[in-house]
Design a protein around this motif. Structure first.
Motif, PDB file in Angstrom:
ATOM      1  N   UNK A 179      37.989  47.488  26.898  1.00  7.32           N
ATOM      2  CA  UNK A 179      37.565  47.445  28.295  1.00  7.32           C
ATOM      3  C   UNK A 179      37.161  46.015  28.676  1.00  7.32           C
ATOM      4  N   UNK A 180      36.463  45.334  27.751  1.00  5.57           N
ATOM      5  CA  UNK A 180      36.048  43.946  28.008  1.00  5.57           C
ATOM      6  C   UNK A 180      37.260  43.051  28.199  1.00  5.57           C
ATOM      7  N   UNK A 181      38.268  43.276  27.339  1.00  2.40           N
ATOM      8  CA  UNK A 181      39.480  42.462  27.445  1.00  2.40           C
ATOM      9  C   UNK A 181      40.189  42.707  28.777  1.00  2.40           C
ATOM     10  N   UNK A 182      40.235  43.998  29.201  1.00  2.00           N
ATOM     11  CA  UNK A 182      40.868  44.332  30.481  1.00  2.00           C
ATOM     12  C   UNK A 182      40.126  43.662  31.634  1.00  2.00           C
ATOM     13  N   UNK A 183      38.780  43.668  31.551  1.00  2.00           N
ATOM     14  CA  UNK A 183      37.969  43.049  32.597  1.00  2.00           C
ATOM     15  C   UNK A 183      38.245  41.555  32.675  1.00  2.00           C
ATOM     16  N   UNK A 184      38.412  40.939  31.486  1.00  2.00           N
ATOM     17  CA  UNK A 184      38.703  39.498  31.457  1.00  2.00           C
ATOM     18  C   UNK A 184      40.062  39.204  32.083  1.00  2.00           C
ATOM     19  N   UNK A 185      41.026  40.080  31.771  1.00  2.00           N
ATOM     20  CA  UNK A 185      42.369  39.919  32.351  1.00  2.00           C
ATOM     21  C   UNK A 185      42.316  40.067  33.869  1.00  2.00           C
ATOM     22  N   UNK A 186      41.526  41.072  34.313  1.00  2.00           N
ATOM     23  CA  UNK A 186      41.386  41.333  35.747  1.00  2.00           C
ATOM     24  C   UNK A 186      40.827  40.102  36.451  1.00  2.00           C
ATOM     25  N   UNK A 187      39.786  39.504  35.845  1.00  2.00           N
ATOM     26  CA  UNK A 187      39.163  38.325  36.434  1.00  2.00           C
ATOM     27  C   UNK A 187      40.144  37.156  36.490  1.00  2.00           C
ATOM     28  N   UNK A 188      40.943  37.037  35.415  1.00  2.00           N
ATOM     29  CA  UNK A 188      41.907  35.946  35.326  1.00  2.00           C
ATOM     30  C   UNK A 188      42.966  36.081  36.428  1.00  2.00           C
ATOM     31  N   UNK A 202      42.624  37.767  39.228  1.00  2.00           N
ATOM     32  CA  UNK A 202      41.951  37.597  40.523  1.00  2.00           C
ATOM     33  C   UNK A 202      41.782  36.113  40.833  1.00  2.00           C
ATOM     34  N   UNK A 203      41.482  35.346  39.776  1.00  2.00           N
ATOM     35  CA  UNK A 203      41.277  33.906  39.975  1.00  2.00           C
ATOM     36  C   UNK A 203      42.580  33.237  40.434  1.00  2.00           C
ATOM     37  N   UNK A 204      43.690  33.712  39.853  1.00  2.00           N
ATOM     38  CA  UNK A 204      44.994  33.165  40.240  1.00  2.00           C
ATOM     39  C   UNK A 204      45.282  33.443  41.718  1.00  2.00           C
ATOM     40  N   UNK A 205      44.796  34.612  42.188  1.00  2.00           N
ATOM     41  CA  UNK A 205      45.010  34.989  43.594  1.00  2.00           C
ATOM     42  C   UNK A 205      43.973  34.344  44.511  1.00  2.00           C
ATOM     43  N   UNK A 206      43.068  33.576  43.922  1.00  2.00           N
ATOM     44  CA  UNK A 206      42.061  32.891  44.717  1.00  2.00           C
ATOM     45  C   UNK A 206      40.896  33.781  45.102  1.00  2.00           C
ATOM     46  N   UNK A 207      40.766  34.923  44.428  1.00  2.00           N
ATOM     47  CA  UNK A 207      39.646  35.832  44.753  1.00  2.00           C
ATOM     48  C   UNK A 207      38.378  35.397  44.014  1.00  2.00           C
ATOM     49  N   UNK A 208      37.229  35.563  44.647  1.00  2.00           N
ATOM     50  CA  UNK A 208      35.960  35.233  43.999  1.00  2.00           C
ATOM     51  C   UNK A 208      35.493  36.434  43.182  1.00  2.00           C
ATOM     52  N   UNK A 209      34.425  36.206  42.359  1.00  2.00           N
ATOM     53  CA  UNK A 209      33.874  37.297  41.550  1.00  2.00           C
ATOM     54  C   UNK A 209      33.343  38.426  42.421  1.00  2.00           C
ATOM     55  N   UNK A 210      32.730  38.046  43.566  1.00  2.00           N
ATOM     56  CA  UNK A 210      32.207  39.062  44.480  1.00  2.00           C
ATOM     57  C   UNK A 210      33.353  39.924  45.016  1.00  2.00           C
TER      58      UNK A 210
END
Lengths: 118, 335
Positions: free
Chosen positions: A87-96, A98-106
């Motif tokens: 699950x942690x790895x999936x969350x990290x992938x999701x964040x990565x 999102x970052x490529x799409x220019x989305x913030x953590x919020x």
């Protein structure tokens, strides 16, 4: 367990240490409740800065993989298992992603909130 | 192994077993020679080096001496007859048997001899013979060194972990002995049983030394029960988890060969930190472990799970050490 860090790797030294602890939990070489080497010792053994090891341990603590007991060191959490690691790895992938799409953590948190509601 | 070697091996086993019978023979012969002159009671206890303050019936003292020398002698002979017994185990048995029977024989000789010399049990003076009594356990060395020398180095570990030029590796494992974990509580219990009654009787002052010794042994065993084995650029190190005391450190440049094997406590003199002539070991129980041979020709064994990884890393680090750049960050980039 075995720790290896490569200064030539693209990953940061702290990330490399964290990855190996996670891998150890997944493959069972690090059992729940097992004590990790004290940060100072591991830093000396790997010839890295102690804060590098502490950064890795803090990250693992935030992920819920290990717990740090005051004055006693870092231990693998009893509820840490392959599921949590995945699950942690999936969350990290999701964040990565999102970052490529220019989305913030919020934005990501809001997205997950929205998915959870639906 | 040639026929000749096997022959001398068997002869030395027999010789070691026979050496184990000598203390029994000494007790038997001395009793035979003195049997008419011995009084009914022998001196059996001295508090200092002066006159005896405890006596024992001659028959009881003789029985005790015969048991203390007879049982080890029989054990040594029996061990010599078991052909399949490993040399290291045989050596351990006859050595321990020799320690016991040596002490048994010297105790008898002093009790009987000094009583005879003084004329009565109460007047027997220990004097400098105390040194003989204390040194009597050294007799164990006789059968120990007569027994064939064990050979351990059979299969050397050759695999090396592949490490990048700037990569560093560290192996760390905690080792725990289930046997040794039971010893400290048992020692505390014995201390309590031995000293609480004395304490209640109000003889506290005389017991502090005894209590101190017992507590010191308890702490020493507790320190050995839980250890950490690490392999890194400093070499192989064994550190107590409690108190972080370094018990053993073998530097990379001192490592001549590494062996991965199944260790048996019997072959290394038991559990815990064992020191023998030419070799030492940290044994937590029967199981996988490493045997290191140093450049000085000494052996060190330690029980550790996953010894293959530890051995491969140790050899890789040592080889890199030999080639120069011991420190990955010190290695200049050649690209």
């Amino acid at each position: 367990m075995l720790f290896r860090v490569d200064a030539a790797s693209a990953l940061s030294l702290a990330e490399q240490i964290a990855i190996q602890v996670r891998a150890g939990v997944v493959e069972g070489s690090l059992a729940p409740g097992e004590r990790l080497p004290p940060a100072r010792d591991l830093a000396t053994a790997l010839q890295v800065n102690m804060h590098t090891v502490l950064r890795a341990y803090k990250q693992l603590r935030d992920e819920g993989v290990i717990e740090m007991r005051q004055g006693r060191g870092a231990f693998v959490r009893h509820d840490a298992g392959p599921g949590l690691i995945r699950l942690t790895e999936l969350a990290e992938q999701l964040l990565e992603e999102a970052r490529k799409l220019g989305m913030s953590r919020q934005d990501v948190a809001r997205l997950i909130g929205g998915v959870a509601k639906s | 192994m040639t026929e000749l070697q096997r022959g001398t091996g068997a002869a030395r086993r027999m010789l070691a077993a026979v050496a184990g019978v000598v203390p029994l023979a000494v007790v038997g012969v001395s009793w035979y020679l003195w049997r008419d002159k011995l009084p009914t009671e022998l001196a059996s206890h001295w508090s200092g080096s002066g006159e005896a303050d405890g006596t024992m019936e001659t028959g009881a003292a003789l029985t005790l001496a015969l048991l203390l020398t007879g049982i080890p002698a029989a054990a040594g002979l029996a061990a010599a007859c078991i052909g399949s017994l490993r040399p290291a185990a045989f050596r351990g048995i006859v050595g321990f048997a020799g320690v016991t029977s040596g002490m048994g024989a010297v105790t008898w000789l002093l009790s009987a001899g000094l009583t005879l010399q003084a004329g009565s049990a109460g007047k027997a003076v220990l004097g400098w013979w105390l040194a003989a009594l204390l040194a009597s356990f050294l007799y164990g060395a006789v059968p120990y060194f007569l027994a064939p020398k064990p050979r351990f180095a059979t299969t050397h570990h050759e695999a090396r972990m592949l490490l990048g030029a700037q990569e560093s590796g560290a192996f760390s494992r905690t080792i725990t002995s289930k046997v040794l974990l039971w010893v400290p509580p048992a020692l505390l219990l014995v201390t309590g049983l031995l000293f609480i009654p004395v304490f209640q009787e109000g003889h506290a002052a005389s017991t502090w030394l005894g209590i101190g010794t017992m507590l010191a042994s308890t702490i020493a065993v507790a320190l050995l029960a839980h250890l950490q084995v690490t392999v890194d650029w400093r070499g192989l190190r064994i550190v107590s988890t409690f108190g972080r005391i370094t018990l053993k450190h073998i530097r990379l440049e001192d490592v001549a060969a590494v062996e991965v094997t199944e260790l048996r406590p019997m072959e290394w003199g038991g559990w815990g930190y064992r020191v023998m002539p030419g070799r030492s070991a940290v044994i937590m129980g029967a199981g996988p472990g490493l045997i290191l041979t140093t450049t000085g020709g000494k052996q060190f064994a330690v029980t550790v799970s996953d010894p293959d990884t530890a051995a491969s890393l140790l050899l890789a680090l040592r080889d890199r050490n030999h080639d120069g750049g011991s420190h990955p960050s010190a290695t200049e980039q050649t690209v």
